[in-house]
Design a protein around this motif. Structure first.
Motif, PDB file in Angstrom:
ATOM      1  N   ALA A   1     -10.260  59.516  56.718  1.00 13.27           N
ATOM      2  CA  ALA A   1     -10.735  60.896  56.716  1.00 13.27           C
ATOM      3  C   ALA A   1     -11.507  61.206  57.990  1.00 13.27           C
ATOM      4  CB  ALA A   1     -11.610  61.144  55.487  1.00 13.27           C
ATOM      5  N   THR A   2     -12.296  60.259  58.468  1.00 12.85           N
ATOM      6  CA  THR A   2     -13.049  60.456  59.707  1.00 12.85           C
ATOM      7  C   THR A   2     -12.101  60.646  60.888  1.00 12.85           C
ATOM      8  OG1 THR A   2     -14.898  59.128  58.879  1.00 12.85           O
ATOM      9  CG2 THR A   2     -14.745  59.437  61.264  1.00 12.85           C
ATOM     10  N   LEU A   3     -11.039  59.823  60.935  1.00  6.50           N
ATOM     11  CA  LEU A   3     -10.047  59.950  62.000  1.00  6.50           C
ATOM     12  C   LEU A   3      -9.369  61.309  61.949  1.00  6.50           C
ATOM     13  CD1 LEU A   3      -8.203  58.858  64.254  1.00  6.50           C
ATOM     14  CD2 LEU A   3      -6.764  57.851  62.452  1.00  6.50           C
ATOM     15  N   ALA A   4      -8.896  61.705  60.765  1.00 10.55           N
ATOM     16  CA  ALA A   4      -8.190  62.983  60.627  1.00 10.55           C
ATOM     17  C   ALA A   4      -9.119  64.154  60.932  1.00 10.55           C
ATOM     18  CB  ALA A   4      -7.614  63.107  59.218  1.00 10.55           C
ATOM     19  N   PHE A   5     -10.358  64.084  60.486  1.00 14.94           N
ATOM     20  CA  PHE A   5     -11.314  65.167  60.725  1.00 14.94           C
ATOM     21  C   PHE A   5     -11.593  65.322  62.211  1.00 14.94           C
ATOM     22  CE2 PHE A   5     -15.585  66.950  61.073  1.00 14.94           C
ATOM     23  CZ  PHE A   5     -15.496  68.057  60.237  1.00 14.94           C
ATOM     24  N   THR A   6     -11.720  64.202  62.905  1.00 15.81           N
ATOM     25  CA  THR A   6     -11.970  64.244  64.343  1.00 15.81           C
ATOM     26  C   THR A   6     -10.820  64.910  65.076  1.00 15.81           C
ATOM     27  OG1 THR A   6     -13.305  62.226  64.210  1.00 15.81           O
ATOM     28  CG2 THR A   6     -12.468  62.848  66.372  1.00 15.81           C
ATOM     29  N   VAL A   7      -9.589  64.549  64.709  1.00 14.35           N
ATOM     30  CA  VAL A   7      -8.414  65.177  65.322  1.00 14.35           C
ATOM     31  C   VAL A   7      -8.373  66.669  64.986  1.00 14.35           C
ATOM     32  CG1 VAL A   7      -5.897  65.232  65.357  1.00 14.35           C
ATOM     33  CG2 VAL A   7      -7.098  63.034  65.347  1.00 14.35           C
ATOM     34  N   ASN A   8      -8.658  67.014  63.737  1.00 12.05           N
ATOM     35  CA  ASN A   8      -8.665  68.419  63.333  1.00 12.05           C
ATOM     36  C   ASN A   8      -9.639  69.244  64.174  1.00 12.05           C
ATOM     37  OD1 ASN A   8      -6.773  67.972  61.314  1.00 12.05           O
ATOM     38  ND2 ASN A   8      -8.301  67.723  59.705  1.00 12.05           N
ATOM     39  N   MET A   9     -10.824  68.705  64.360  1.00 14.52           N
ATOM     40  CA  MET A   9     -11.834  69.430  65.138  1.00 14.52           C
ATOM     41  C   MET A   9     -11.409  69.585  66.591  1.00 14.52           C
ATOM     42  SD  MET A   9     -14.161  70.329  63.035  1.00 14.52           S
ATOM     43  CE  MET A   9     -15.503  70.810  64.119  1.00 14.52           C
ATOM     44  N   SER A  10     -10.658  68.631  67.097  1.00 12.22           N
ATOM     45  CA  SER A  10     -10.228  68.683  68.490  1.00 12.22           C
ATOM     46  C   SER A  10      -9.046  69.617  68.699  1.00 12.22           C
ATOM     47  CB  SER A  10      -9.862  67.280  68.981  1.00 12.22           C
ATOM     48  OG  SER A  10     -10.967  66.401  68.877  1.00 12.22           O
ATOM     49  N   LEU A  11      -8.113  69.646  67.732  1.00 10.50           N
ATOM     50  CA  LEU A  11      -6.860  70.377  67.914  1.00 10.50           C
ATOM     51  C   LEU A  11      -6.758  71.651  67.069  1.00 10.50           C
ATOM     52  CD1 LEU A  11      -4.329  67.378  67.934  1.00 10.50           C
ATOM     53  CD2 LEU A  11      -5.455  68.487  69.884  1.00 10.50           C
ATOM     54  N   GLY A  12      -7.707  71.862  66.185  1.00 16.65           N
ATOM     55  CA  GLY A  12      -7.633  73.030  65.322  1.00 16.65           C
ATOM     56  C   GLY A  12      -6.635  72.885  64.193  1.00 16.65           C
ATOM     57  N   THR A  13      -6.310  71.655  63.843  1.00 12.35           N
ATOM     58  CA  THR A  13      -5.362  71.383  62.763  1.00 12.35           C
ATOM     59  C   THR A  13      -6.111  71.208  61.438  1.00 12.35           C
ATOM     60  OG1 THR A  13      -5.446  69.044  63.412  1.00 12.35           O
ATOM     61  CG2 THR A  13      -3.640  70.376  64.284  1.00 12.35           C
ATOM     62  N   ASN A  14      -5.369  70.846  60.399  1.00  9.73           N
ATOM     63  CA  ASN A  14      -5.993  70.710  59.074  1.00  9.73           C
ATOM     64  C   ASN A  14      -5.378  69.549  58.303  1.00  9.73           C
ATOM     65  OD1 ASN A  14      -7.754  71.425  56.960  1.00  9.73           O
ATOM     66  ND2 ASN A  14      -6.174  72.636  55.956  1.00  9.73           N
ATOM     67  N   TYR A  15      -5.210  68.428  58.987  1.00  8.34           N
ATOM     68  CA  TYR A  15      -4.643  67.257  58.322  1.00  8.34           C
ATOM     69  C   TYR A  15      -5.600  66.755  57.234  1.00  8.34           C
ATOM     70  CZ  TYR A  15      -1.050  67.170  61.878  1.00  8.34           C
ATOM     71  OH  TYR A  15       0.022  67.515  62.680  1.00  8.34           O
ATOM     72  N   ALA A  16      -4.981  66.331  56.115  1.00 12.42           N
ATOM     73  CA  ALA A  16      -5.703  65.864  54.927  1.00 12.42           C
ATOM     74  C   ALA A  16      -6.537  66.973  54.303  1.00 12.42           C
ATOM     75  CB  ALA A  16      -6.576  64.650  55.244  1.00 12.42           C
ATOM     76  N   TYR A  17      -6.326  68.207  54.732  1.00  9.74           N
ATOM     77  CA  TYR A  17      -7.044  69.373  54.197  1.00  9.74           C
ATOM     78  C   TYR A  17      -8.560  69.178  54.260  1.00  9.74           C
ATOM     79  CZ  TYR A  17      -2.334  70.193  52.584  1.00  9.74           C
ATOM     80  OH  TYR A  17      -0.981  70.373  52.550  1.00  9.74           O
ATOM     81  N   LEU A  18      -8.999  68.615  55.373  1.00 13.79           N
ATOM     82  CA  LEU A  18     -10.420  68.335  55.551  1.00 13.79           C
ATOM     83  C   LEU A  18     -11.175  69.502  56.183  1.00 13.79           C
ATOM     84  CD1 LEU A  18     -10.099  64.669  56.847  1.00 13.79           C
ATOM     85  CD2 LEU A  18     -10.980  65.386  54.622  1.00 13.79           C
ATOM     86  N   ASN A  19     -10.450  70.469  56.733  1.00 17.61           N
ATOM     87  CA  ASN A  19     -11.106  71.585  57.405  1.00 17.61           C
ATOM     88  C   ASN A  19     -10.908  72.918  56.703  1.00 17.61           C
ATOM     89  OD1 ASN A  19     -10.666  69.368  59.440  1.00 17.61           O
ATOM     90  ND2 ASN A  19     -11.960  70.735  60.646  1.00 17.61           N
ATOM     91  N   ARG A  20     -10.006  72.949  55.754  1.00 17.12           N
ATOM     92  CA  ARG A  20      -9.842  74.110  54.874  1.00 17.12           C
ATOM     93  C   ARG A  20      -8.888  73.708  53.756  1.00 17.12           C
ATOM     94  NH1 ARG A  20      -7.322  75.153  59.618  1.00 17.12           N
ATOM     95  NH2 ARG A  20      -5.036  75.416  59.577  1.00 17.12           N
ATOM     96  N   ALA A  21      -8.972  74.429  52.653  1.00 19.96           N
ATOM     97  CA  ALA A  21      -8.126  74.122  51.504  1.00 19.96           C
ATOM     98  C   ALA A  21      -6.686  74.544  51.785  1.00 19.96           C
ATOM     99  CB  ALA A  21      -8.648  74.837  50.258  1.00 19.96           C
ATOM    100  N   PRO A  22      -5.704  73.980  51.075  1.00 12.18           N
ATOM    101  CA  PRO A  22      -4.309  74.408  51.252  1.00 12.18           C
ATOM    102  C   PRO A  22      -4.139  75.887  50.947  1.00 12.18           C
ATOM    103  CG  PRO A  22      -4.445  72.393  49.961  1.00 12.18           C
ATOM    104  CD  PRO A  22      -5.836  72.900  50.094  1.00 12.18           C
ATOM    105  N   ALA A  23      -3.079  76.463  51.494  1.00 12.79           N
ATOM    106  CA  ALA A  23      -2.821  77.886  51.270  1.00 12.79           C
ATOM    107  C   ALA A  23      -2.515  78.168  49.808  1.00 12.79           C
ATOM    108  CB  ALA A  23      -1.663  78.344  52.152  1.00 12.79           C
ATOM    109  N   GLY A  24      -1.786  77.250  49.162  1.00 13.22           N
ATOM    110  CA  GLY A  24      -1.454  77.429  47.762  1.00 13.22           C
ATOM    111  C   GLY A  24      -2.540  76.889  46.847  1.00 13.22           C
ATOM    112  N   PRO A  25      -2.364  77.035  45.537  1.00 14.62           N
ATOM    113  CA  PRO A  25      -3.363  76.532  44.589  1.00 14.62           C
ATOM    114  C   PRO A  25      -3.454  75.011  44.631  1.00 14.62           C
ATOM    115  CG  PRO A  25      -1.364  77.219  43.434  1.00 14.62           C
ATOM    116  CD  PRO A  25      -1.217  77.657  44.856  1.00 14.62           C
TER     117      PRO A  25
END
Length: 257
Positions: free
Chosen positions: A171-195
């Motif tokens: 999760a730390t690895l994915a969150f770091t990449v998300n913060m750098s690239l604006g992505t949302n891998y593992a849904y750590l930076n926002r919830a999925p679009a669907g329920p």
């Protein structure tokens, strides 16, 4: 620029319900088969399955990096299910205790969320993307079920702690990449679009803390029956570290009944 999706999987539509039924049926059938079949033969079959899954995972990963399929928000293998797509085949082939224990916890919990509430957009070819999604996520449920309830692998408290630590590290690895690239891998930076179950845990970043607590509590409850059973029916440890145990032959009682 990311192209618009061709379509989206309908949660609990006919195809989703059909695949869920297939996953349940395969889990039951393979557990019964593994209990009634010579263990060496089952082990060989699972290793073959591991090689098939590994080749498929590598090819699918390479596909995601092709120009026609590249999508910054989807192609990097940073979802937990992406890691599981590689880890589970290696666990079947190599039978390393740490691989098995992490694959089982991830497959039966984190991966299960993607099975019950899929968040899938189609970008290139719908039939192939549909098959690949369910081939990896479905096997991520079925094979851990077979390893635990068919072949008798039992998680321990050490194994639970190790899997949780591995989860935080990924999760730390994915969150770091998300913060750098604006992505949302593992849904750590926002919830999925669907329920999804994350909708019940509050807004970001609150749901990250709630999710961490829920996972910890859920894994304790998942581990407890196996630890208690091991007190009454001890099983030898698998490898070093005490991450998992394996019953001598879990099917003996059912086959003699």
């Amino acid at each position: 620029m990311t192209p618009p999706p061709l379509g989206r999987m309908t949660t609990y539509g006919l195809e989703h319900i059909g695949v869920l039924a297939l996953i349940v049926a395969c889990s039951v059938a393979l557990v019964l088969w593994s209990r009634r079949t010579e263990r060496a033969r089952v082990d060989r079959a699972l290793r073959v399955a591991g090689w098939v899954l590994l080749v498929d995972a590598v090819l699918w990963m390479l596909w995601g990096f092709m120009p026609w399929a590249w999508n910054l928000h989807e192609s990097l293998p940073l979802h937990f299910s992406d890691a599981l797509r590689i880890l589970l085949p290696l666990a079947l082939i190599l039978r390393r205790p740490w691989m098995i224990v992490v694959a089982c916890y991830w497959g039966l919990t984190l991966n299960l969320q993607s099975v019950l509430t899929p968040d899938v957009n189609y970008f290139v070819w719908v039939p192939m993307e549909f098959f690949q999604y369910w081939f990896s996520h479905g096997s991520g449920v079925v094979l851990p079920v077979v390893l635990i309830w068919g072949l008798g692998y039992r998680p321990t408290w050490r194994g639970c702690g190790f899997a949780y630590a591995a989860t935080l590290a990924w999760a730390t690895l994915a969150f770091t990449v998300n913060m750098s690239l604006g992505t949302n891998y593992a849904y750590l930076n926002r919830a999925p679009a669907g329920p999804s179950i994350l909708d019940l845990m509050g807004p970001w970043p609150q749901y990250l803390l709630v999710e961490a607590v829920v996972i910890a509590a859920g894994w304790v409850l998942l581990t407890l029956p196996f630890v208690l059973r091991d007190r009454w029916h001890p099983a030898p440890a698998v490898g070093e570290g005490g991450l998992m145990r394996r019953a001598a032959r879990p099917a003996q009682s059912s086959s003699s009944a």
